[in-house]
Each structure stands twice: as C-alpha cells, then as structure tokens.
Scaffold this active site. Sequence first.
Site, short mmCIF file in Angstrom:
data_model
loop_
_atom_site.label_atom_id
_atom_site.label_comp_id
_atom_site.label_asym_id
_atom_site.label_seq_id
_atom_site.Cartn_x
_atom_site.Cartn_y
_atom_site.Cartn_z
N ASP A 1 1.55 4.45 -0.50
CA ASP A 1 0.42 4.60 -1.41
C ASP A 1 -0.90 4.38 -0.69
O ASP A 1 -1.88 5.07 -0.93
CB ASP A 1 0.56 3.64 -2.59
CG ASP A 1 0.73 2.19 -2.16
OD1 ASP A 1 1.17 1.95 -1.02
OD2 ASP A 1 0.43 1.28 -2.95
N TRP B 1 7.50 9.33 -11.46
CA TRP B 1 7.65 8.61 -10.20
C TRP B 1 9.04 8.90 -9.64
O TRP B 1 9.19 9.57 -8.63
CB TRP B 1 7.43 7.10 -10.42
CG TRP B 1 6.02 6.68 -10.15
CD1 TRP B 1 5.59 5.93 -9.09
CD2 TRP B 1 4.84 6.99 -10.91
NE1 TRP B 1 4.23 5.77 -9.15
CE2 TRP B 1 3.74 6.40 -10.25
CE3 TRP B 1 4.59 7.72 -12.07
CZ2 TRP B 1 2.42 6.53 -10.72
CZ3 TRP B 1 3.30 7.83 -12.54
CH2 TRP B 1 2.24 7.25 -11.87
N GLU C 1 -8.33 5.79 -4.53
CA GLU C 1 -7.30 5.53 -5.55
C GLU C 1 -7.83 5.82 -6.95
O GLU C 1 -7.11 6.30 -7.81
CB GLU C 1 -6.88 4.06 -5.45
CG GLU C 1 -5.81 3.66 -6.44
CD GLU C 1 -5.23 2.29 -6.13
OE1 GLU C 1 -5.86 1.53 -5.37
OE2 GLU C 1 -4.13 1.99 -6.63
N ASP D 1 3.36 8.83 -6.13
CA ASP D 1 2.27 9.31 -5.28
C ASP D 1 2.75 10.49 -4.44
O ASP D 1 2.05 11.48 -4.27
CB ASP D 1 1.77 8.18 -4.36
CG ASP D 1 1.36 6.94 -5.14
OD1 ASP D 1 2.06 6.58 -6.10
OD2 ASP D 1 0.35 6.32 -4.79
N ARG E 1 -4.18 -2.67 1.87
CA ARG E 1 -3.95 -3.92 1.15
C ARG E 1 -2.48 -4.34 1.27
O ARG E 1 -1.69 -3.72 1.99
CB ARG E 1 -4.37 -3.78 -0.31
CG ARG E 1 -3.52 -2.83 -1.12
CD ARG E 1 -3.86 -2.90 -2.60
NE ARG E 1 -3.07 -1.96 -3.35
CZ ARG E 1 -3.56 -0.97 -4.10
NH1 ARG E 1 -4.87 -0.79 -4.19
NH2 ARG E 1 -2.75 -0.19 -4.75
N ASP E 2 -2.10 -5.37 0.56
CA ASP E 2 -0.75 -5.92 0.66
C ASP E 2 0.24 -5.10 -0.18
O ASP E 2 0.90 -5.62 -1.06
CB ASP E 2 -0.75 -7.38 0.22
CG ASP E 2 -1.31 -7.54 -1.19
OD1 ASP E 2 -1.79 -6.54 -1.77
OD2 ASP E 2 -1.27 -8.66 -1.73
N GLU E 3 0.30 -3.80 0.10
CA GLU E 3 1.21 -2.94 -0.66
C GLU E 3 1.92 -2.02 0.34
O GLU E 3 3.01 -2.30 0.78
CB GLU E 3 0.45 -2.18 -1.74
CG GLU E 3 1.38 -1.61 -2.79
CD GLU E 3 0.77 -1.61 -4.19
OE1 GLU E 3 1.49 -1.23 -5.10
OE2 GLU E 3 -0.40 -1.98 -4.37
N HIS F 1 -5.89 6.61 -0.62
CA HIS F 1 -4.75 6.80 -1.52
C HIS F 1 -4.63 8.30 -1.75
O HIS F 1 -5.52 8.89 -2.34
CB HIS F 1 -5.11 6.14 -2.85
CG HIS F 1 -4.14 5.14 -3.33
ND1 HIS F 1 -4.01 3.90 -2.78
CD2 HIS F 1 -3.23 5.19 -4.34
CE1 HIS F 1 -3.08 3.22 -3.43
NE2 HIS F 1 -2.59 3.99 -4.39
C1 BGC Z 1 0.15 1.83 -6.25
C2 BGC Z 1 0.20 3.23 -6.76
C3 BGC Z 1 1.48 3.33 -7.52
C4 BGC Z 1 1.33 2.43 -8.70
C5 BGC Z 1 2.40 2.50 -9.72
C6 BGC Z 1 0.06 0.92 -7.41
O1 BGC Z 1 -0.08 -0.39 -7.09
O2 BGC Z 1 -0.84 1.64 -5.32
O3 BGC Z 1 -0.22 4.20 -5.99
O4 BGC Z 1 1.91 4.61 -7.80
O5 BGC Z 1 1.10 1.11 -8.31
O6 BGC Z 1 1.86 2.88 -10.83
#
Ligand code: BGC
Length: 886
Positions: free
Chosen positions: A480, A547, A764, A493, A484-486, A785
Amino acid sequence: MSPSLTRAIHLRTEYQVQPLGLGAPPRFFWLIDDARPGARQSAYRVRAAASVEQLQSPDVWGSGRVESDAQAQIEFAGKPLVSRQRVWWDVQLWDAAGVAGPVSEPSSFEMGLLDRADWQGQFVGSPLEGTGQVGAPSPLLRKAFELKSPVASARLYVTALGLYEASINGRRVGSDVFRPGWTDYDKRLNYQTYDVTAHVNQGRNVIGAMLGDGWYCGRIGALDRAACWGKRPSFLAQLEITMVDGSVVRVVTDDSWRWHNGPVLNSDLIHGEEYDARLQVAGWDTAACDDRDWHAVVVQPIPAVILEPSPAPPVRALSEIKPVTDPRKIGDGSMREAYVYDFGQNLTGVLRLRVRGAAGCTLVIRHAEVLKPDGTLDTSNLRSARVIDHYTLRGDPDGETYTPHFTFHGFRYAQISFGGMWSSTAEPKLVLDRDSATAVVLATDTPDTGSFDCDHALLNQLYSNIRWGMRGNFIEVPTDCPQRDERLGWTGDTQVFASTAAVNAEVAGFYTKWMRDLADAQCDNGAVPAVIPKHAKVWDWEGEAGWSDATVVVPWATYQAYGDLRVLTESYPAMKRWISYLTDTAREGIRVHAEHKGHQGFGDWLALDGPGGSDPARTATPKTFIATAHYAEALRIIANVATALGHTSDAKTYADQRETVVAAFNRAFVTPDGKLTAPSQTGHLLALAFDLLPESKRPAVVDQLVQLIQERDWHLTTGFLGTPLLCSVLARFGRADVAYRLVLQETYPSWLYPVTLGATTMWERWNSWHPKTGFVDISMNSLNHYAYGAVGKWIHASIGGIDFDPADPAYRRVLVRPIPGKGINRASASLQTLRGRIVTSWQLHDSTFNLVVHLPANMTGMVSLPDGTEHTVHAGKHEFTCDSDT
Ligand code: BGC
C-alpha cells in the site's frame, strides 16, 4: 543477412534472458526482426539441446515446424528436465509467405535444484536474538575452502530465513537486494541461483554472508519485531563448483561455518539500520582473514516448506537521484545542526552517504515525504515507524561510503544530523554538501513497458506520479505504501491497479509470485485475507469485497496483458475456493447481508460521499451493494478464466450463477423506475462497469452518474473502488467529455489537485497534504499510495490509444482507439508488448485529427477514428487523418 527475411531476436525463457535456477519446465518468448509492412510469422520451430553444437540435431527437444503465429508462452514439451540441467535453444521462423528465415542466435536456460534431496546443507546462523523493539547485530558468516584444480563453472544456490547478502572472495554475489524476498515463511521459501564462476579460483577461497532481519524476524506493519515467523535470521547455501576435469566440489552451510559480529548493529525494514563502520572486519569474506576467534554457528534443519525459485524479478537499485539543490543547513552550529536534502522526487529506497570525518562521529539520517513550513522534516505521518538510519564513521582519510543494507524508506527529503557528542566546531573536517548524499531508488526490477506523453504538463506529471507510485510500492509484494508502519500487500490496492501495472511494466512474474502467496494465505473456508502475504498475527480480517477479489482480478489482468495461461492454471483452485466462499456466505445472491458474520469490507474506502465521521469505510455506497456487485463480477471473471482454460462446464456453471446474482442485485438495489438505491458515483459506476443492469436501463443510469458529477461541479467523490472505473465507464457510455473534465480537473477533489501542489507520487487521500496546513490526518496518510493511480490504464488506452482486444488478448490484436477531448491537442503513447513495441501519436489541428500508428511484426490492429470509421492494420507504420467533429 537479407533484410527481407524474418528472424527471432531477444530470446527469453520464462520472461528472462538466459535464466538460471528455473523451478519448472519453461516457456519460450521471442521478438521478431522483420521490418516489412504486414510482416507476420506463419510458423516456428524451436530446437533445444544440451549444447550449442548439438542444436543441429537437438537432443533435448524439437518442436518441429508448428503452424502458428505464437511467439510467447511456448511451452517446452520435451522429456522431464532434471536439476541443474542446462539447455540451449534457438528458433527459426517462417514468414507470411511461408519462407523460412535464418535460425536465431542461441539462447539458454538452466534448471535449479528441483528436489529437496538436492540440498545437502542446513541453515546456519548466530545465536543472537534481539528484543521486540530492537534487532540483534547482523552476523557475518564465513567458510574457507580449498580448490585444488582450475574451475570450469560454479553456481551458488542460496536462501535465508531473514535477508542475506552473499559474497565470495570479497566480491558481492548478485546485484539484487532484500533476498530471498518475502513469502509466508511457514509455507514457502524462495531460493536464488547465481553464476559465480568468476568469483572462485584455484587455491584458497572464502564464501561469506551477512544476515539481516527482513520480513522474517523484523517488524511487519505495526507489529513488534519477531512477532511473526522467527526470532533470528539464518542462512542456507550450496556452492557447487565444477572443475575443469569434470569433478564437482560442493561447499554447503553446515557446522563448520563460523560467525562474527559485523558493523550492522541492528536493522529493520521499517525502522531503519544502525551501522558502525569501526566494527567492519577487514577482509572478512576473503582468505586474508584469520577466523580463529570467530564462533561456531548454530545449525538448524531445512524446514518442511516449499523451497523454490521465485518467478518474480528481484528488487534492485534501479536508479540514483542527486539532490536538486545544495542541502539546507538548519540549526545554529551546535549539536542540533542538521542538513536537509531535497531529491525532488518522492521515492522508495535508501540514501547513500559519501563522507569524510573522524572515527566515531555518528550521522543520523532521517527521512520524510514533506517538509514543515519551517523547512524541517515533517515525519508526523510515519506513525510508529522510526525510518532513521545511523552511520558511525571509521575515520578513513580517503572518505567512506555507506548504503544501508537491510532497510528501505519512502522519502523525498532526508535530514542528516550529528549524533553523539559531535558538533561542527569540534569536528570541522566533516563537510556535508551536495555530493555527500545520493538517493538510491529500490524496486522490483519489472522491465518498463509503457509510456505516455501529451501537451498537458499536469497530466504528464500525473502519469509520472502513477509510475513512481508503482515503483515505490512494488517491493517484493505489491504494498500500500513504503513509508509508515504498514507496507503490507493490501489486496484491494493492487486489484484496482493491476491493469495499470501491466501497462507500466512487465509484471507477469511479479504477480505470478504474489498469486502463490495469495493461495498460501487462503483460509480453509476459501476466504482470502485483506493482506498477502499473511501471517495469523498480521491481519485477522478476510473476505473483503473489492479487496479479496484480487484472487480473480489479478491473474485475469495478467492473462489479458500477457496471455499467460500458467498463472490462470495455478490460480484457478484458489479462485474456485474464493467463489465457494462467496456462495456459502451470500444469502439469495446478496453478499454481506445484514447477518453476515465475517468482515463487512472496507466499502468504497476513503470516498468523499460518506455520512462523515472518522470511518473511511462508511460511504454513500452501502457495503451490501458493493459486495454483491463484486460477487457478480468475480463470477464473470472466473467464467472467463474457465473458458480460457477450456473448463467449459465450469464456465457455464459460473455464468449461470452470475445471472442469479445479477438478478438479486437488480431486485435489491434497483428501483422499479430504474434508479439505483446507492445515491453515489461509485454505486452507478459499479452497476455500469460490471454490466449489472439490463441494456434498457443503462442510458438513464449514465445520465444520473453524470448528474451526480455535475452536482459536485464536475468533481469526483469516489474512493478506492469507484475511482478506477470513473473514466473508463464514462468513455464507454459515450461521455468521454466528462471523463476528460474529471481527469483534467485541477481543484479538489481531483487527480490533478495534488499535482498542482507539487506531488510527485500518488497520494492516499484526495487531500492528503497542503503546503500551508500539512497533513490533513496523520493517523493514516501516505503520499505514496498507488491505488488512485489506477486511472493510468485509461489514460494510456483512451488518450494514448493503445488497448488489447479482450477477445484476443495479450495484444495479438491491438485496439487503437484514441479519444480526443477538450484540453488536449496532442498525445503519444507506446507499449512494449510480448509481440514488440506499439507506438501511437496523434494531434488535433482545429478539427483535423492526425494519427500515426506503428505496429510491430506479427500484430494486427483495429484503428477506430473519432469520425467513427474503423481500419484494420498490420505490422508497419500507418497514418490517418479525419475530421474530429463528424
Ligand atoms: C491501507 C490501505 C488499505 C486499507 C484497507 C490502509 O491502512 O493503507 O491502502 O487498502 O488500509 O482498507
């Protein structure tokens, strides 16, 4: 050679040039060198042999003459291939008149280790374990060995639980990074194969490796370190050296290896890396180093997981960017002094330092996507990710260079400051100037394929932002965001972006690998998680509309762009199980009904038409509406897949089932007078894009959609699921004028609004950031994003004019349908397909439309002009002129 003869060039195997370490019988690809107008391949003959000489009478496989225009995905059909087998192949083509051309230059491929029994070593590592917050030092591993005679060839088969950088005799193996990549390590582990013939020699040799935590035991998303797969990294290698006399020497990881602490004090993909150059061990991976004070390694067996090569290209340093200005000095010359670098482009990668200074001086490198108004870094959107690298100098008078090894960051700006007790008065020799820092761009090395350019500077910048957004998020898996911490493989996405991705770059291998990850993650009931790869602790939601539908969308998009039946075959079981899950959890054709116990989905994530509040999933398009629409679309796609794979009875079953769902959709969400119950742009887009309405009701729904857009003064309000459909639906139903209005809209909310504020990647949110007020919301806000970049496919296909024919995919037949519109008077596009390069270019003078199209050999096309005429074209250059007002 006569120019009138047809010849295969650029031979590839499994999308790669002369690959090593293949895991399955390969497929062959070639381009055609034949500049004659209308050039076409009428037949081919592939020969495969154990040596170039042997190709004359092929001992491995001969296809014989095959009457076919296929030049990609040609399946090897010889005897089963064995581990390490090297095969040479060439191809001869016949042209449209049946005249044979010259045989191509030979190419080759080599198989990897196909059986578990081929692996003779064990995993080795150090006993060091970090904590939940900080990793342990990266161990250096080494093994010395003697070769008594000259070397003919050598291969290194290698992987790790964690990340490795391997070297032999002081020379790095390979140019790729973050190896062996990211999979669900409890199920699957990728290994690599390298030709290391030039690395080894007669006499004393040393093989070494430095390990990092990576995804295996580093942070995943916002979870603590080592929360998922393991606590410390370990390494598996098998070096096979064939001597000139034909004998084979094997050096494998085992208990004879030694380990030592190295200069990486800790590393984490999300937090950053800490490196103390004073701890470098001189010559550690060469014979010069005495390892008597090194320690015995910890040994563990190879786990019972799938061990295979990855079909995806590796992550590499793809380019370097210099700062666009001199760094800006902030602070007062005290310890707080810092230098801020601007690279002019938001990117994913690392900073390479080139500095000279005293030993022990520590540089602290912070990264950010934007600056605060006072010129300092704004890191407020990084959440818990530290995104800081530390480098402590060893004091080399000639200067020293540092590039982080086991981390990456999403940034445009970097700030270098001085850690510890240093200050510029105390250490005047350390100068930080423009040459001290270079941004190294890291991404999966999917070859670039598409380009687009027009006379609208902001639209060109948007297109560039889409490409950068993809580059920055194709790091082993489609993520995504990179900062950040993801940084997770969010399914939604990438499913909206997949067809754009397949225009930007050759992503067949990348998505083939990720689809294996997806199948690994699928639950017993067929539900598919929202993030892939998944670990039980990573994300516990699954089955989300729009998703998890990546399960069907991504392989289908891959097939449409590349004609890759293998990705469909491999993914089909997961697709079927996904459909079963949908069927099991739907009620009378309606998905995510009120009593549905699973996750309700993310809705039209981040759409602007919601009832307000902080939940980005609550929008004007009800989740039940969204989920049922996607259920119908998933059925349509799987029916298409079943047809492509020749499963005709499945195809009929799914097509029939789709009818039932479409009927349920109409009962539930369409009023008797033909209006949709979802009063949103996205609701209308889904119904039209997925063909959920009877023909007779569509024109009115198109009008309502346009009205909804007009009510917003020609602005979009869509989120993740509606946005990708906007322009294509409008253009398909005759309202390209509105599509143009939206895509060229500059005020908020629109694609160009961030561009007017200087964005260099996709954001984003439609209003993620403003130079005066900063981030609109720091709890979830990234400036890199790619989801909204899904409009890229439409820009390329409809403004640029290059699209595949869904009835004859992989650009065997190309649809050239540029749609001119208000605001653009010139556009050009190109696409490197598996059949060669397509180039289009058009201009509008007053109302005269001129188009030039180049098609490669062996391609046909249908050119549709704005005056409504259609023209069949073949290989070569074609020019058209018409009146655009007709
Ligand atoms: C992500 C998105 C992801 C979403 C889920 C977010 O935190 O960055 O891109 O699809 O969560 O809805």
